[in-house]
Design a protein around this motif. Sequence first.
Motif, PDB file in Angstrom:
ATOM      1  N   GLU A 165       0.848  -1.199   0.000  1.00 10.25           N
ATOM      2  CA  GLU A 165       0.000   0.000   0.000  1.00 10.25           C
ATOM      3  C   GLU A 165       0.884   1.249   0.000  1.00 10.25           C
ATOM      4  N   VAL A 166       0.663   2.115  -0.973  1.00 11.47           N
ATOM      5  CA  VAL A 166       1.462   3.329  -1.140  1.00 11.47           C
ATOM      6  C   VAL A 166       0.530   4.534  -1.098  1.00 11.47           C
ATOM      7  N   ASP A 167       0.887   5.488  -0.249  1.00  7.16           N
ATOM      8  CA  ASP A 167       0.138   6.739  -0.163  1.00  7.16           C
ATOM      9  C   ASP A 167       0.271   7.468  -1.497  1.00  7.16           C
ATOM     10  N   GLU A 168      -0.846   7.907  -2.049  1.00  7.55           N
ATOM     11  CA  GLU A 168      -0.835   8.570  -3.349  1.00  7.55           C
ATOM     12  C   GLU A 168       0.051   9.814  -3.357  1.00  7.55           C
ATOM     13  N   ALA A 169       0.239  10.436  -2.201  1.00 15.83           N
ATOM     14  CA  ALA A 169       1.104  11.622  -2.116  1.00 15.83           C
ATOM     15  C   ALA A 169       2.562  11.280  -2.420  1.00 15.83           C
ATOM     16  N   LEU A 170       2.943  10.009  -2.261  1.00 10.19           N
ATOM     17  CA  LEU A 170       4.323   9.584  -2.539  1.00 10.19           C
ATOM     18  C   LEU A 170       4.545   9.220  -4.005  1.00 10.19           C
ATOM     19  N   LEU A 171       3.482   9.163  -4.782  1.00 12.86           N
ATOM     20  CA  LEU A 171       3.577   8.717  -6.170  1.00 12.86           C
ATOM     21  C   LEU A 171       4.518   9.566  -7.035  1.00 12.86           C
ATOM     22  N   PRO A 172       4.489  10.903  -6.965  1.00 14.65           N
ATOM     23  CA  PRO A 172       5.416  11.678  -7.807  1.00 14.65           C
ATOM     24  C   PRO A 172       6.890  11.356  -7.521  1.00 14.65           C
ATOM     25  N   GLY A 173       7.266  11.272  -6.267  1.00 16.51           N
ATOM     26  CA  GLY A 173       8.648  10.937  -5.923  1.00 16.51           C
ATOM     27  C   GLY A 173       8.998   9.519  -6.327  1.00 16.51           C
ATOM     28  N   LEU A 174       8.047   8.607  -6.155  1.00 17.20           N
ATOM     29  CA  LEU A 174       8.273   7.215  -6.519  1.00 17.20           C
ATOM     30  C   LEU A 174       8.492   7.084  -8.022  1.00 17.20           C
ATOM     31  N   THR A 175       7.644   7.713  -8.826  1.00 17.18           N
ATOM     32  CA  THR A 175       7.790   7.599 -10.276  1.00 17.18           C
ATOM     33  C   THR A 175       9.106   8.234 -10.740  1.00 17.18           C
ATOM     34  N   GLU A 176       9.516   9.307 -10.115  1.00 19.16           N
ATOM     35  CA  GLU A 176      10.798   9.938 -10.461  1.00 19.16           C
ATOM     36  C   GLU A 176      11.960   8.981 -10.178  1.00 19.16           C
ATOM     37  N   ARG A 177      11.932   8.337  -9.015  1.00 24.59           N
ATOM     38  CA  ARG A 177      13.010   7.404  -8.649  1.00 24.59           C
ATOM     39  C   ARG A 177      13.013   6.163  -9.530  1.00 24.59           C
ATOM     40  N   LEU A 178      11.841   5.652  -9.851  1.00 31.52           N
ATOM     41  CA  LEU A 178      11.784   4.472 -10.705  1.00 31.52           C
ATOM     42  C   LEU A 178      12.237   4.789 -12.128  1.00 31.52           C
ATOM     43  N   ALA A 179      11.922   5.995 -12.614  1.00 29.98           N
ATOM     44  CA  ALA A 179      12.405   6.405 -13.938  1.00 29.98           C
ATOM     45  C   ALA A 179      13.933   6.413 -13.948  1.00 29.98           C
TER      46      ALA A 179
ATOM     47  N   LEU B  73      18.463  -4.490 -11.769  1.00 30.46           N
ATOM     48  CA  LEU B  73      17.286  -3.638 -11.943  1.00 30.46           C
ATOM     49  C   LEU B  73      16.353  -3.782 -10.746  1.00 30.46           C
ATOM     50  N   ALA B  74      16.170  -5.002 -10.262  1.00 29.39           N
ATOM     51  CA  ALA B  74      15.319  -5.228  -9.088  1.00 29.39           C
ATOM     52  C   ALA B  74      15.886  -4.501  -7.870  1.00 29.39           C
ATOM     53  N   ARG B  75      17.197  -4.584  -7.677  1.00 24.52           N
ATOM     54  CA  ARG B  75      17.830  -3.885  -6.538  1.00 24.52           C
ATOM     55  C   ARG B  75      17.657  -2.378  -6.647  1.00 24.52           C
ATOM     56  N   SER B  76      17.886  -1.836  -7.836  1.00 32.39           N
ATOM     57  CA  SER B  76      17.735  -0.392  -8.046  1.00 32.39           C
ATOM     58  C   SER B  76      16.304   0.064  -7.838  1.00 32.39           C
ATOM     59  N   THR B  77      15.369  -0.765  -8.274  1.00 31.57           N
ATOM     60  CA  THR B  77      13.951  -0.443  -8.118  1.00 31.57           C
ATOM     61  C   THR B  77      13.584  -0.361  -6.637  1.00 31.57           C
ATOM     62  N   ALA B  78      14.006  -1.359  -5.872  1.00 30.39           N
ATOM     63  CA  ALA B  78      13.709  -1.364  -4.428  1.00 30.39           C
ATOM     64  C   ALA B  78      14.394  -0.190  -3.732  1.00 30.39           C
ATOM     65  N   ALA B  79      15.638   0.091  -4.105  1.00 34.81           N
ATOM     66  CA  ALA B  79      16.371   1.212  -3.485  1.00 34.81           C
ATOM     67  C   ALA B  79      15.702   2.539  -3.833  1.00 34.81           C
ATOM     68  N   GLY B  80      15.289   2.706  -5.088  1.00 34.87           N
ATOM     69  CA  GLY B  80      14.600   3.934  -5.487  1.00 34.87           C
ATOM     70  C   GLY B  80      13.299   4.115  -4.731  1.00 34.87           C
ATOM     71  N   ALA B  81      12.567   3.033  -4.551  1.00 37.34           N
ATOM     72  CA  ALA B  81      11.311   3.110  -3.798  1.00 37.34           C
ATOM     73  C   ALA B  81      11.589   3.552  -2.360  1.00 37.34           C
TER      74      ALA B  81
ATOM     75  N   THR C 255      -1.319  -0.800 -15.341  1.00 38.62           N
ATOM     76  CA  THR C 255      -0.016  -0.139 -15.379  1.00 38.62           C
ATOM     77  C   THR C 255      -0.233   1.351 -15.110  1.00 38.62           C
ATOM     78  N   VAL C 256       0.419   1.837 -14.064  1.00 37.56           N
ATOM     79  CA  VAL C 256       0.324   3.236 -13.664  1.00 37.56           C
ATOM     80  C   VAL C 256       1.293   4.079 -14.479  1.00 37.56           C
ATOM     81  N   ALA C 257       2.511   3.557 -14.680  1.00 37.12           N
ATOM     82  CA  ALA C 257       3.549   4.245 -15.453  1.00 37.12           C
ATOM     83  C   ALA C 257       4.553   3.196 -15.905  1.00 37.12           C
ATOM     84  N   SER C 258       5.291   3.515 -16.964  1.00 34.05           N
ATOM     85  CA  SER C 258       6.368   2.626 -17.401  1.00 34.05           C
ATOM     86  C   SER C 258       7.461   3.466 -18.046  1.00 34.05           C
ATOM     87  N   TRP C 259       8.664   2.901 -18.018  1.00 33.35           N
ATOM     88  CA  TRP C 259       9.826   3.609 -18.516  1.00 33.35           C
ATOM     89  C   TRP C 259      10.694   2.662 -19.323  1.00 33.35           C
TER      90      TRP C 259
END
Length: 187
Positions: free
Chosen positions: A50-64, A102-110, A179-183
């Motif tokens: 469960e992710v607070d929608e307020a965190l979505l902009p930062g999350l998408t930036e890090r995942l990109a 990629l999995a490690r980077s994804t988790a670290a970015g999150a 899918t919410v976003a993809s890069w």
Amino acid sequence: MRLFAAVIPPQPAVTELAAALAPLHTLPGADRLRWTEPTTWHFTLAFLGEVDEALLPGLTERLARAAHRHPPHTLRFARAGRFGDKILWVGAEGELTTLRDLARSTAAGARRAGVEADGKHPFRAHLTLARAAGPVHLGAYTEHLADFTGAPWTADRLALVRSTLPASGVPGERPRYTTVASWGLGG
């Protein structure tokens, strides 16, 4: 919202795997398996919960950023396995080091975005095919797929996926994935 990050295989690979699985649906106990839908098949890189929608902009930036740091890479479906007699899965071969990174980077970015990725289990490239809804010996299923190796395909995108759990209470209903976003991978 309930989220996970994933690599989604292309349609030709999904079609090939679905054809390889067709004979498994006739094995003893197949009716006690909840088969996943091919349209939902993916390799989970990080389960975010469960992710607070307020965190979505930062999350998408890090995942990109994470996506751009890793190149497209070649994978193929290969070998089946099981987690006990509960979950049947198919694994992957190919450039698994890149997928793992990629999995490690994804988790670290999150985590940097304030979202705690599920770190209970080390990353293991697998795609869930079925879950047991009763006693089923999955050994026969893994034996049937022991020699299966799919055609190579290119993992070239990282997807952030929303999982909407069933609310109807209807037995056998599956979660819905959007899918919410993809890069694209690589820079």
